[in-house]
Scaffold this active site. Structure first.
Site, PDB file in Angstrom:
ATOM      1  N   ASP A   2       0.820  -1.204   0.000  1.00 46.31           N
ATOM      2  CA  ASP A   2       0.000   0.000   0.000  1.00 46.31           C
ATOM      3  C   ASP A   2       0.861   1.263   0.000  1.00 46.31           C
ATOM      4  OD1 ASP A   2      -2.387   1.251  -0.141  1.00 46.31           O
ATOM      5  OD2 ASP A   2      -2.967   0.923   1.941  1.00 46.31           O
ATOM      6  N   HIS A  19       3.195   3.516  -8.784  1.00 50.78           N
ATOM      7  CA  HIS A  19       3.043   2.097  -9.139  1.00 50.78           C
ATOM      8  C   HIS A  19       4.304   1.591  -9.827  1.00 50.78           C
ATOM      9  CE1 HIS A  19      -1.005   2.231  -7.788  1.00 50.78           C
ATOM     10  NE2 HIS A  19      -1.481   2.950  -8.800  1.00 50.78           N
ATOM     11  N   LEU A 113      11.748 -20.014  -3.895  1.00 50.29           N
ATOM     12  CA  LEU A 113      10.665 -19.222  -3.299  1.00 50.29           C
ATOM     13  C   LEU A 113       9.394 -19.283  -4.149  1.00 50.29           C
ATOM     14  CD1 LEU A 113       9.867 -16.745  -1.274  1.00 50.29           C
ATOM     15  CD2 LEU A 113      10.464 -15.324  -3.236  1.00 50.29           C
TER      16      LEU A 113
HETATM   17  C1  IPE Z   1      -1.096   0.149  -3.670  1.00 56.62           C
HETATM   18  O1  IPE Z   1      -0.952   1.523  -3.640  1.00 56.62           O
HETATM   19  C2  IPE Z   1      -1.129  -0.414  -5.069  1.00 56.62           C
HETATM   20  C3  IPE Z   1      -2.425  -0.936  -5.543  1.00 56.62           C
HETATM   21  C4  IPE Z   1      -3.511  -1.066  -4.830  1.00 56.62           C
HETATM   22  C5  IPE Z   1      -2.489  -1.343  -6.931  1.00 56.62           C
HETATM   23  P1  IPE Z   1      -2.224   2.481  -3.666  1.00 56.62           P
HETATM   24  O2  IPE Z   1      -2.529   2.779  -5.095  1.00 56.62           O
HETATM   25  O3  IPE Z   1      -3.325   1.893  -2.868  1.00 56.62           O
HETATM   26  O4  IPE Z   1      -1.631   3.773  -2.976  1.00 56.62           O
HETATM   27  P2  IPE Z   1      -2.410   4.795  -2.020  1.00 56.62           P
HETATM   28  O5  IPE Z   1      -3.093   4.004  -0.945  1.00 56.62           O
HETATM   29  O6  IPE Z   1      -3.388   5.540  -2.879  1.00 56.62           O
HETATM   30  O7  IPE Z   1      -1.322   5.674  -1.476  1.00 56.62           O
HETATM   31 MG    MG Z   2      -4.112   2.191  -0.972  1.00 49.94          MG
END
Ligand code: IPE
Ligand code: MG
Length: 225
Positions: A2, A19, A113
């Site tokens: 997250d 991402h 793994l």
């Molecule tokens: C996690 O980061 C990645 C996915 C869910 C694909 P987020 O996209 O949830 O990042 P925040 O929570 O908005 O910071």
């Molecule tokens: Mg998130």
């Protein structure tokens, strides 16, 4: 995994850059878990609730998934990783699915793994899918209702044959489960870091593991004296 979006926001970058950087953390975590001899690493890549996001972000995530599956193949083979995917296939872009299947198949007999990727995964959906299958077996006369036990449910989950997680790492400071492996984490130790996923590195992984190693796990029993 997250906090990709928040990480990007903190840097004044668009969310998709978060991402993109998150994929680097995936590489780092996978390599280090592999080096340490950890049996399985499960990464929550896309939840069944993430479809609520804007279409442009979802398109980018599909593109990233496809790229990852192609670009990581050589590393997966070199590191002897066994890739598995859990979640529902519906909604995943066909090109990403095809590359995913190819990588899973290519790594099927690897012995290192196990890298399990939860994609379009939801814990409640998984349990509902299991219940539907079990009910079908009862209806077909292959299973007696009074024989259903925890093992029956285990065997019908996406994670059949996989160990339950020992440690659940949560990044970006969130203190919730978010529909992740609801059945399987019943006794998992939880470790939370304020760091966002793109900043998750070997040092943090070691910190989590050290913390885990100091926990006393009693599984509902009493401490041994
Ligand atoms: C996690 O980061 C990645 C996915 C869910 C694909 P987020 O996209 O949830 O990042 P925040 O929570 O908005 O910071
Ligand atoms: Mg998130």
């Amino acid at each position: 995994m997250d906090g990709n979006g928040r990480w990007a926001q903190q840097q004044g970058l668009p969310r998709i850059e978060g991402h993109r950087r998150g994929v680097q953390s995936v590489r780092r975590a996978t390599e280090e878990c592999s080096r340490l001899g950890i049996e399985q690493l499960t990464l929550y890549c896309l939840s069944s609730e993430n479809w609520k996001r804007p279409p442009q972000e979802l398109d980018f995530l599909m593109h990233l998934l496809e790229q990852y599956m192609i670009e990581e193949r050589a590393t997966i083979v070199r590191q002897n990783l066994q890739v598995a995917v859990i979640g529902r296939r519906s909604g995943i872009a066909p090109d990403a699915l095809a590359e995913m299947d190819r990588t899973v198949e290519l790594s099927r007999t690897n012995t290192g793994l196990r890298l399990c990727l939860a994609i379009n995964y939801g814990g409640r959906a998984e349990i509902a899918d299991a219940v539907r299958q079990i009910a079908g077996e009862v209806q077909a006369g292959r299973l007696a209702a009074d024989q259903i036990d925890e093992n029956t449910i285990d065997k019908h989950l996406y994670t059949v044959g996989m160990p339950d997680p020992d440690l659940l790492i949560r990044t970006a400071g969130e203190r919730r489960i978010s529909n992740f492996l609801l059945w399987q984490i019943s006794y998992a130790e939880i470790w939370v870091t304020e760091q966002c996923w793109p900043d998750f590195d070997e040092r943090l992984l070691h910190e989590a593991l050290r913390d885990y190693a100091a926990r006393k796990r009693r599984f509902g029993g009493l401490p041994r004296c």
